[in-house]
Design an enzyme around this catalytic site. Structure first.
Site, short mmCIF file in Angstrom:
data_model
loop_
_atom_site.label_atom_id
_atom_site.label_comp_id
_atom_site.label_asym_id
_atom_site.label_seq_id
_atom_site.Cartn_x
_atom_site.Cartn_y
_atom_site.Cartn_z
N TRP A 1 -13.82 9.58 3.86
CA TRP A 1 -14.48 8.86 4.94
C TRP A 1 -14.30 9.63 6.24
O TRP A 1 -13.44 10.52 6.33
CB TRP A 1 -13.95 7.43 5.06
N THR B 1 -8.48 5.87 16.38
CA THR B 1 -8.82 6.33 15.04
C THR B 1 -9.27 7.78 15.06
O THR B 1 -8.87 8.59 14.22
CB THR B 1 -9.92 5.44 14.42
N ARG C 1 -7.38 3.78 -5.58
CA ARG C 1 -8.63 3.96 -4.85
C ARG C 1 -8.70 5.38 -4.30
O ARG C 1 -7.78 5.83 -3.61
CB ARG C 1 -8.73 2.94 -3.72
N GLU D 1 0.83 -1.21 0.00
CA GLU D 1 0.00 0.00 0.00
C GLU D 1 0.86 1.26 0.00
O GLU D 1 1.88 1.33 0.68
CB GLU D 1 -0.90 -0.02 1.24
N GLU E 1 -3.08 10.89 2.48
CA GLU E 1 -4.31 11.10 3.24
C GLU E 1 -4.30 12.50 3.83
O GLU E 1 -3.40 12.86 4.60
CB GLU E 1 -4.48 10.04 4.33
#
Length: 302
Positions: free
Chosen positions: A207, A218, A203, A119, A123
């Protein structure tokens, strides 16, 4: 943030399960179907016009297009609109022009991921107006979380920036508006064992890492709890440009090693006359005697 944590966050989010990253079949564990590729070495997508359904699929929510490009919007809890390329690339350059979404806890994600959970990430956190995260994972290894960096970028929620990853066999670089902000050498990823090196899809999505139902870790990583009364939160992507170093109809894992040398190119596009692509060294291992003779003949004629 890694795929497994995103899946956990999504599973907890108001009855909906959606995430930017996942794998349908991990070739480290079993034999999997070949990954679809593209025989085009250069792919250029203008999202201000449309999203080509033959090349991209919407995997969650709804994504529209307009003068600012593809629009990814969180209007309420559980929203996580996402698109994914229907093709994989195997080393090369990926350049995306994006304006990330505002909002505390809102995450605008550009994720490149393989079936065996290699990956590479960009972000952008909605509450961070001066930086964006770069990250990578190899083979889904979450034994440590020490790979992220946060290079500076000016008001990413207000201004379009060009985010580029140059992913090669020996090193990967992340660039913002043409300036390299990070370099990862193959050897620096646990001697290469955790270096991203297998065919990847692209992708793109948004979110709510700050959803109140997510774990505290998180929420803290995302910058705090999301206040949905401030919605909608929108991310915009004008374009995606790709240079695939190894165009092919498909890619096959020939063993369970997860090494780039184990990847077989099926229906590989011929290289232009007089050129040699050294992005991967394993391609020669899959030439037939006739193709070797043809290459020798081509070089003799040059």
């Amino acid at each position: 943030m890694h795929a497994s944590l995103k899946l956990l966050a999504a599973a907890l989010a108001v009855g909906q399960v959606s995430a930017q990253t996942y794998t349908n079949c991990n070739p480290l564990d079993k034999t999997c179907p070949a990954d679809p590729g593209s025989t085009e070495s250069t792919l250029d997508f203008d999202f201000t016009q449309s999203i080509d359904p033959s090349q991209w699929e919407t995997t969650a929510g709804t994504v529209t297009t307009g003068s600012n490009g593809a629009v990814f919007t969180i209007a309420k809890r559980g929203d996580a609109p996402t698109i994914q390329s229907k093709f994989n690339i195997f080393y090369g350059d990926i350049e995306i022009v994006m304006k990330s979404a505002p909002g505390t806890g809102i995450v605008s994600s550009l994720v490149f991921e393989s079936d065996d959970l290699d990956e590479i990430d960009w972000e952008a956190l909605g509450g961070n107006t001066g930086a964006i995260e770069t990250n990578y994972f190899g083979k889904g290894d979450t034994s440590t979380y020490d790979r992220a960096t946060y290079p500076a970028v000016t008001t990413p929620q207000e201004v379009f920036h060009t985010y580029k990853v140059s992913w090669q066999k020996d090193a990967t670089t992340w660039s913002i508006d043409g300036n390299v902000v990070r370099t990862l050498n193959y050897a620096d990823a646990q001697g290469g064992s955790r270096y991203p090196q297998t065919p990847m899809t692209i992708r793109i999505g948004i979110w709510a890492g700050g959803d109140p139902s997510n774990g505290q870790g998180t929420i803290e990583w995302a910058g705090g709890e999301t206040d949905y009364s401030q919605a909608p939160f929108s991310m915009y992507v004008k374009s995606v440009k790709i240079n695939n170093a190894n165009p092919a109809e498909s890619y096959t894992y020939t063993d369970n090693s997860g090494s780039s040398d184990s990847i077989k190119l099926n229906g590989a596009a011929p290289a232009p006359s007089g050129t040699f692509n050294a992005a991967t060294s394993n391609v020669v291992g899959y030439f037939t005697p006739l193709s070797v003779l043809a290459l020798v003949g081509a070089f003799i004629q040059l």
